[in-house]
Write a protein that holds these residues in place. Structure first.
Motif, short mmCIF file in Angstrom:
data_model
loop_
_atom_site.label_atom_id
_atom_site.label_comp_id
_atom_site.label_asym_id
_atom_site.label_seq_id
_atom_site.Cartn_x
_atom_site.Cartn_y
_atom_site.Cartn_z
N ALA A 1 0.83 -1.21 0.00
CA ALA A 1 0.00 0.00 0.00
C ALA A 1 0.86 1.26 0.00
N PHE A 2 1.95 1.24 0.77
CA PHE A 2 2.86 2.38 0.77
C PHE A 2 3.51 2.53 -0.60
N ALA A 3 3.91 1.42 -1.19
CA ALA A 3 4.53 1.46 -2.52
C ALA A 3 3.57 2.06 -3.54
N PHE B 1 1.04 4.08 -2.93
CA PHE B 1 0.85 5.49 -2.60
C PHE B 1 1.98 6.34 -3.18
N PHE B 2 3.22 5.97 -2.90
CA PHE B 2 4.35 6.77 -3.37
C PHE B 2 4.55 6.65 -4.87
N LEU B 3 4.27 5.49 -5.43
CA LEU B 3 4.39 5.33 -6.87
C LEU B 3 3.44 6.26 -7.61
N LEU B 4 2.21 6.32 -7.14
CA LEU B 4 1.20 7.14 -7.81
C LEU B 4 1.33 8.63 -7.52
N ARG B 5 1.95 8.99 -6.41
CA ARG B 5 2.06 10.41 -6.07
C ARG B 5 3.39 11.03 -6.46
N LYS B 6 4.43 10.23 -6.53
CA LYS B 6 5.74 10.77 -6.83
C LYS B 6 6.16 10.55 -8.28
N TYR B 7 5.65 9.48 -8.89
CA TYR B 7 6.06 9.12 -10.24
C TYR B 7 4.85 9.05 -11.15
N PHE C 1 5.40 -3.05 -4.99
CA PHE C 1 6.68 -2.74 -4.38
C PHE C 1 7.82 -2.92 -5.37
N GLY C 2 7.77 -3.98 -6.17
CA GLY C 2 8.81 -4.19 -7.19
C GLY C 2 8.88 -3.04 -8.18
N LEU C 3 7.71 -2.58 -8.62
CA LEU C 3 7.68 -1.47 -9.57
C LEU C 3 8.16 -0.18 -8.92
N TYR C 4 7.68 0.08 -7.71
CA TYR C 4 8.13 1.29 -7.01
C TYR C 4 9.65 1.27 -6.84
N ARG C 5 10.18 0.16 -6.39
CA ARG C 5 11.62 0.07 -6.16
C ARG C 5 12.39 0.27 -7.46
N ALA C 6 11.95 -0.33 -8.56
CA ALA C 6 12.64 -0.18 -9.84
C ALA C 6 12.63 1.26 -10.31
N VAL C 7 11.47 1.91 -10.23
CA VAL C 7 11.37 3.31 -10.67
C VAL C 7 12.22 4.21 -9.77
N HIS C 8 12.14 3.99 -8.48
CA HIS C 8 12.90 4.81 -7.53
C HIS C 8 14.41 4.62 -7.73
N GLN C 9 14.84 3.38 -7.84
CA GLN C 9 16.28 3.12 -8.01
C GLN C 9 16.76 3.63 -9.37
N HIS C 10 15.93 3.52 -10.39
CA HIS C 10 16.32 4.06 -11.70
C HIS C 10 16.48 5.58 -11.63
N ALA C 11 15.59 6.25 -10.92
CA ALA C 11 15.72 7.69 -10.75
C ALA C 11 17.02 8.04 -10.03
N GLU C 12 17.36 7.24 -9.03
CA GLU C 12 18.63 7.47 -8.33
C GLU C 12 19.83 7.23 -9.25
N MET C 13 19.74 6.23 -10.10
CA MET C 13 20.82 5.98 -11.06
C MET C 13 21.00 7.18 -11.98
N LEU C 14 19.89 7.73 -12.46
CA LEU C 14 19.96 8.87 -13.35
C LEU C 14 20.54 10.10 -12.66
N GLU C 15 20.16 10.31 -11.39
CA GLU C 15 20.70 11.43 -10.63
C GLU C 15 22.21 11.28 -10.41
N ALA C 16 22.65 10.07 -10.20
CA ALA C 16 24.07 9.81 -9.95
C ALA C 16 24.92 10.06 -11.19
N THR C 17 24.34 9.91 -12.38
CA THR C 17 25.10 10.11 -13.61
C THR C 17 25.12 11.57 -14.05
N GLU C 18 24.28 12.40 -13.42
CA GLU C 18 24.23 13.82 -13.81
C GLU C 18 25.34 14.61 -13.16
#
Length: 119
Positions: free
Chosen positions: A3-5, A7-13, A102-119
């Motif tokens: 449920a938390f995943a 919530f954050f998936l739909l509100r942040k991404y 949760f799997g989708l939230y984690r993938a999207v969140h971690q991918h966003a972090e990967m992109l931020e790290a390369t900038e």
């Protein structure tokens, strides 16, 4: 957790963040930041790799509705290849939805972090 995943998936991404996962190569999925930490994450991320859009559709449904049932029916064929050798898994709709969200939230969140790290 599911449920938390959701919530954050739909509100942040949004759908573009989910679609951007298509740009990940097999090597990207092997990066430490993307590696699953347990068997449930391994399963969830496996399904995400082949069905991210279908999982996002599921997360956008209301639980216990016909639309949720249809979304789950679309995902079921993707589950088999993600079940590891010899494993016996039994899912109810609620736990499957939670694990995939949760799997989708984690993938999207971690991918966003990967992109931020390369900038």
């Amino acid at each position: 957790v599911g449920a938390f995943a959701e919530f954050f998936l739909l509100r942040k991404y949004d759908v573009e963040d989910v679609t951007s996962l298509a740009s990940l190569t097999d090597l990207d999925w092997q990066q430490d930041i993307m590696k699953p930490r347990n068997a449930e994450e391994l399963f969830g991320l496996c399904v995400v790799q082949s069905g991210r859009d279908k999982i996002y559709d599921l997360v956008n449904t209301i639980p216990d509705t016909e639309q949720e049932g249809q979304a789950i029916d679309e995902i079921v064929p993707l589950l088999g290849p993600c079940v590891r050798d010899g494993a016996e898994i039994s899912f109810d709709k609620t736990s499957l939805r939670a694990m995939l969200a949760f799997g989708l939230y984690r993938a999207v969140h971690q991918h966003a972090e990967m992109l931020e790290a390369t900038e």
